[in-house]
Write a protein that holds these residues in place. Sequence first.
Motif, PDB file in Angstrom:
ATOM      1  N   VAL A 217     -11.807   2.042  -0.601  1.00  0.00           N
ATOM      2  CA  VAL A 217     -10.657   1.143  -0.554  1.00  0.00           C
ATOM      3  C   VAL A 217      -9.422   1.966  -0.870  1.00  0.00           C
ATOM      4  N   ASN A 218      -8.379   1.804  -0.060  1.00  0.00           N
ATOM      5  CA  ASN A 218      -7.123   2.487  -0.356  1.00  0.00           C
ATOM      6  C   ASN A 218      -6.297   1.660  -1.317  1.00  0.00           C
ATOM      7  N   LEU A 219      -5.817   2.321  -2.359  1.00  0.00           N
ATOM      8  CA  LEU A 219      -5.006   1.663  -3.391  1.00  0.00           C
ATOM      9  C   LEU A 219      -3.529   1.965  -3.155  1.00  0.00           C
ATOM     10  N   PRO A 220      -2.636   1.115  -3.682  1.00  0.00           N
ATOM     11  CA  PRO A 220      -1.203   1.384  -3.531  1.00  0.00           C
ATOM     12  C   PRO A 220      -0.874   2.820  -3.929  1.00  0.00           C
TER      13      PRO A 220
ATOM     14  N   ASP B 200     -15.849  -5.593  -0.709  1.00  0.00           N
ATOM     15  CA  ASP B 200     -15.233  -6.798  -0.161  1.00  0.00           C
ATOM     16  C   ASP B 200     -14.743  -7.734  -1.261  1.00  0.00           C
ATOM     17  N   VAL B 201     -15.467  -7.804  -2.357  1.00  0.00           N
ATOM     18  CA  VAL B 201     -15.013  -8.603  -3.503  1.00  0.00           C
ATOM     19  C   VAL B 201     -13.700  -8.028  -4.036  1.00  0.00           C
ATOM     20  N   PHE B 202     -13.679  -6.715  -4.143  1.00  0.00           N
ATOM     21  CA  PHE B 202     -12.471  -6.053  -4.650  1.00  0.00           C
ATOM     22  C   PHE B 202     -11.268  -6.296  -3.743  1.00  0.00           C
ATOM     23  N   LEU B 203     -11.471  -6.139  -2.434  1.00  0.00           N
ATOM     24  CA  LEU B 203     -10.375  -6.333  -1.477  1.00  0.00           C
ATOM     25  C   LEU B 203      -9.804  -7.746  -1.584  1.00  0.00           C
ATOM     26  N   GLN B 204     -10.716  -8.713  -1.671  1.00  0.00           N
ATOM     27  CA  GLN B 204     -10.319 -10.113  -1.780  1.00  0.00           C
ATOM     28  C   GLN B 204      -9.473 -10.334  -3.037  1.00  0.00           C
ATOM     29  N   GLN B 205      -9.983  -9.862  -4.152  1.00  0.00           N
ATOM     30  CA  GLN B 205      -9.308 -10.114  -5.427  1.00  0.00           C
ATOM     31  C   GLN B 205      -7.962  -9.394  -5.516  1.00  0.00           C
TER      32      GLN B 205
ATOM     33  N   ALA C 229      -4.181 -11.096  -5.511  1.00  0.00           N
ATOM     34  CA  ALA C 229      -3.316 -10.882  -6.674  1.00  0.00           C
ATOM     35  C   ALA C 229      -2.006 -10.187  -6.297  1.00  0.00           C
ATOM     36  N   GLY C 230      -1.782  -9.995  -4.988  1.00  0.00           N
ATOM     37  CA  GLY C 230      -0.522  -9.398  -4.552  1.00  0.00           C
ATOM     38  C   GLY C 230      -0.514  -7.881  -4.609  1.00  0.00           C
ATOM     39  N   ILE C 231      -1.694  -7.284  -4.704  1.00  0.00           N
ATOM     40  CA  ILE C 231      -1.812  -5.824  -4.665  1.00  0.00           C
ATOM     41  C   ILE C 231      -2.438  -5.474  -3.324  1.00  0.00           C
ATOM     42  N   GLN C 232      -1.633  -4.886  -2.438  1.00  0.00           N
ATOM     43  CA  GLN C 232      -2.148  -4.609  -1.097  1.00  0.00           C
ATOM     44  C   GLN C 232      -3.154  -3.459  -1.133  1.00  0.00           C
ATOM     45  N   THR C 233      -4.359  -3.753  -0.713  1.00  0.00           N
ATOM     46  CA  THR C 233      -5.400  -2.729  -0.615  1.00  0.00           C
ATOM     47  C   THR C 233      -6.099  -2.958   0.718  1.00  0.00           C
ATOM     48  N   ARG C 234      -6.726  -1.914   1.250  1.00  0.00           N
ATOM     49  CA  ARG C 234      -7.450  -2.101   2.506  1.00  0.00           C
ATOM     50  C   ARG C 234      -8.569  -1.072   2.617  1.00  0.00           C
ATOM     51  N   PRO C 235      -9.561  -1.386   3.448  1.00  0.00           N
ATOM     52  CA  PRO C 235     -10.651  -0.415   3.633  1.00  0.00           C
ATOM     53  C   PRO C 235     -10.186   0.723   4.525  1.00  0.00           C
TER      54      PRO C 235
ATOM     55  N   LEU D  15       0.830  -1.204   0.000  1.00  0.00           N
ATOM     56  CA  LEU D  15       0.000   0.000   0.000  1.00  0.00           C
ATOM     57  C   LEU D  15       0.863   1.251   0.000  1.00  0.00           C
ATOM     58  N   HIS D  16       1.881   1.222   0.838  1.00  0.00           N
ATOM     59  CA  HIS D  16       2.726   2.416   0.988  1.00  0.00           C
ATOM     60  C   HIS D  16       4.001   2.030   1.714  1.00  0.00           C
ATOM     61  N   ALA D  17       5.121   1.983   1.035  1.00  0.00           N
ATOM     62  CA  ALA D  17       6.379   1.641   1.694  1.00  0.00           C
ATOM     63  C   ALA D  17       7.246   2.893   1.753  1.00  0.00           C
ATOM     64  N   PRO D  18       8.031   3.044   2.826  1.00  0.00           N
ATOM     65  CA  PRO D  18       8.919   4.211   2.879  1.00  0.00           C
ATOM     66  C   PRO D  18      10.027   4.101   1.835  1.00  0.00           C
ATOM     67  N   CYS D  19      10.540   5.250   1.400  1.00  0.00           N
ATOM     68  CA  CYS D  19      11.675   5.279   0.474  1.00  0.00           C
ATOM     69  C   CYS D  19      12.889   5.778   1.241  1.00  0.00           C
ATOM     70  N   LEU D  20      13.829   4.868   1.462  1.00  0.00           N
ATOM     71  CA  LEU D  20      15.037   5.186   2.228  1.00  0.00           C
ATOM     72  C   LEU D  20      16.255   4.763   1.428  1.00  0.00           C
TER      73      LEU D  20
END
Length: 394
Positions: free
Chosen positions: A384-387, A339-344, A348-354, A33-38
Amino acid sequence: MSEIMHPQSAVHNTQALIAMIREHYQSEDFIPLHAPCLGQPEKQTLNTCIDSTFVSSVGQFVTELEQRFIDYTGARHAVAVVNGTMGLFLALKVAGVESDDLVLTQSLSFVATANAIKMLQADPLFLDVDSMSYGLSADTLENFLNEQACQKDGMCVHKQTGKVIRACVPMHTLGFVAEMDRIVEICQRHGIKVIEDAAESLGSFYQGQHSGTFGEMGVFSFNGNKILTTGGGGMLVTDDAELASHAKHLSTTAKIPHAWLFEHDEIGYNLRMPNLNAALGVAQFDRLPGFLQEKATLAASYRHFLSQQSDLTMMQGLASAQPNYWLNGLILPDQASRDVFLQQANEAGIQTRPLWTPMHQLEIYRDCLRCELPQTEWLAERVVNLPSGVKCHG
Ligand SMILES: *Cc1c(COP(=O)(O)O)cnc(C)c1O
């Protein structure tokens, strides 16, 4: 609103969106979803900090980070603290919040907002958010105060409970800015202090002014998932010299400055940001303009992609605001399709969350006073929050 979305159409949209995200990040791996850039700059300032031996709460990087903040946000004073949660606690404390007070805030927030209020033995009173800004609704605030509060001995009192409404904490949801001119005006009229939970909104502006600088105080967070990180950290900003010096004093055990004597004139706390964390922050700060630019580009890509999908929209925010696009929010037609979207997406390896579970729906805050919260519930069911992280090259 939209009709119920069939799982099939969600599949179609989801696969296309996943492809767009993989294309943007040029990656077939797990996308967080969001990784720091270091990278190298952070390693360099950390090394300098270690070599100086000033790794705790006294040191040049703490002061430098505060100055960077003053220069960037336009606030007169900045106090670096251990994290955003304790920054909120400290701001509420110096604002005069006491046990049994009420503090107006939004139910749609990360739990730290309400927790900070509770740490002072005060109670949050939950108001609704606005459908355009996603932050505290100025209309709800105004109606609530007109109908349910009165002035008594120069204080704003909640008629039903007789408790003092001491402060109001609007939060800038996902970096979209609340309608701050109206919120500040309404609170001033009722004698309530405004403390902005600006944890998510570094780099967000409203009518050309930086978030966190409208109220008496504003608090930012540098947790690992925020737009800039210090590992853990936070910043309290204010234009009021007395509030700033009181906050700093309380954050450093209320020790009276002296070359060798230990004298303390209040029961203080140990909440000052360590120099090691500040060193990370100083290096990160140089990257902020680049981060903001890249995030705006990604937000535009999401908007462009979704303009071709009739049943989906992105969170936009107020036209008079310039968000930092910390986290992009996709609005699905209803909770089932969410919920369908979050599951899918997650499969698929795309981190999303409500979004967060609204505070009034948590067991721990269920008994708090609140208004009707239709917009809070509407958004919490659909967003839903997207990457949204930046592509990092060290
Ligand atoms: C992150 C966050 C906080 C708390 O910040 P920490 O630095 O993690 O303590 C507070 N409020 C909101 C809205 C946040 O997103």
